[in-house]
Design a protein around this motif. Structure first.
Motif, PDB file in Angstrom:
ATOM      1  N   ASP A   1       0.842  -1.198   0.000  1.00 54.96           N
ATOM      2  CA  ASP A   1       0.000   0.000   0.000  1.00 54.96           C
ATOM      3  C   ASP A   1       0.880   1.251   0.000  1.00 54.96           C
ATOM      4  O   ASP A   1       1.071   1.906   1.025  1.00 54.96           O
ATOM      5  N   LEU A   2       1.460   1.546  -1.161  1.00 57.10           N
ATOM      6  CA  LEU A   2       2.360   2.684  -1.350  1.00 57.10           C
ATOM      7  C   LEU A   2       1.686   3.725  -2.237  1.00 57.10           C
ATOM      8  O   LEU A   2       0.863   3.389  -3.077  1.00 57.10           O
ATOM      9  N   TYR A   3       2.057   4.972  -2.048  1.00 58.33           N
ATOM     10  CA  TYR A   3       1.606   6.010  -2.970  1.00 58.33           C
ATOM     11  C   TYR A   3       2.749   6.966  -3.238  1.00 58.33           C
ATOM     12  O   TYR A   3       3.710   7.029  -2.475  1.00 58.33           O
ATOM     13  N   TYR A   4       2.643   7.676  -4.347  1.00 57.39           N
ATOM     14  CA  TYR A   4       3.678   8.647  -4.713  1.00 57.39           C
ATOM     15  C   TYR A   4       3.537   9.885  -3.853  1.00 57.39           C
ATOM     16  O   TYR A   4       2.476  10.484  -3.772  1.00 57.39           O
ATOM     17  N   GLU A   5       4.609  10.246  -3.184  1.00 55.17           N
ATOM     18  CA  GLU A   5       4.637  11.489  -2.404  1.00 55.17           C
ATOM     19  C   GLU A   5       4.925  12.641  -3.361  1.00 55.17           C
ATOM     20  O   GLU A   5       4.265  13.662  -3.322  1.00 55.17           O
TER      21      GLU A   5
ATOM     22  N   TYR B   1       8.229   7.410  -2.863  1.00 55.06           N
ATOM     23  CA  TYR B   1       7.099   6.631  -2.382  1.00 55.06           C
ATOM     24  C   TYR B   1       6.889   6.853  -0.888  1.00 55.06           C
ATOM     25  O   TYR B   1       7.819   7.145  -0.156  1.00 55.06           O
ATOM     26  N   HIS B   2       5.648   6.686  -0.457  1.00 61.56           N
ATOM     27  CA  HIS B   2       5.291   6.793   0.953  1.00 61.56           C
ATOM     28  C   HIS B   2       4.479   5.544   1.305  1.00 61.56           C
ATOM     29  O   HIS B   2       3.501   5.235   0.635  1.00 61.56           O
ATOM     30  N   CYS B   3       4.912   4.835   2.342  1.00 61.80           N
ATOM     31  CA  CYS B   3       4.226   3.622   2.786  1.00 61.80           C
ATOM     32  C   CYS B   3       3.164   3.997   3.827  1.00 61.80           C
ATOM     33  O   CYS B   3       3.469   4.673   4.816  1.00 61.80           O
ATOM     34  N   LYS B   4       1.950   3.543   3.618  1.00 59.77           N
ATOM     35  CA  LYS B   4       0.869   3.835   4.558  1.00 59.77           C
ATOM     36  C   LYS B   4       0.969   3.017   5.845  1.00 59.77           C
ATOM     37  O   LYS B   4       0.411   3.390   6.861  1.00 59.77           O
TER      38      LYS B   4
ATOM     39  N   LYS C   1      10.689   9.493  -8.538  1.00 52.68           N
ATOM     40  CA  LYS C   1       9.539   9.200  -7.692  1.00 52.68           C
ATOM     41  C   LYS C   1       9.978   9.035  -6.238  1.00 52.68           C
ATOM     42  O   LYS C   1      11.035   8.493  -5.960  1.00 52.68           O
TER      43      LYS C   1
END
Length: 61
Positions: free
Chosen positions: A12-16, A25-28, A23
């Motif tokens: 569950d990662l999204y681009y910060e 990434y930020h891990c939730k 890129k």
């Protein structure tokens, strides 16, 4: 192959941010932020998760 967090194995990662610098990434799950993610199969992901869980439990002692 799955892209996962190198710290906890969560997918569950999204681009910060992204763009010219690349890129980030930020891990939730664990809050990791960085350009490095692991691309692996289920077995590799499970090993990362096990290690993260062991270290997390060790830190509570």
């Amino acid at each position: 192959m799955i892209e996962v967090c190198p710290v906890c194995g969560n997918s569950d990662l999204y681009y910060e941010v992204g763009g010219y610098a690349g890129k980030v990434y930020h891990c939730k799950e664990c809050g990791y932020m960085g350009a490095f993610v692991v691309e692996g199969n289920e077995e590799m992901v499970e090993k990362i998760r096990e290690k993260y869980t062991r270290e997390k439990e060790k830190g509570k002692e």
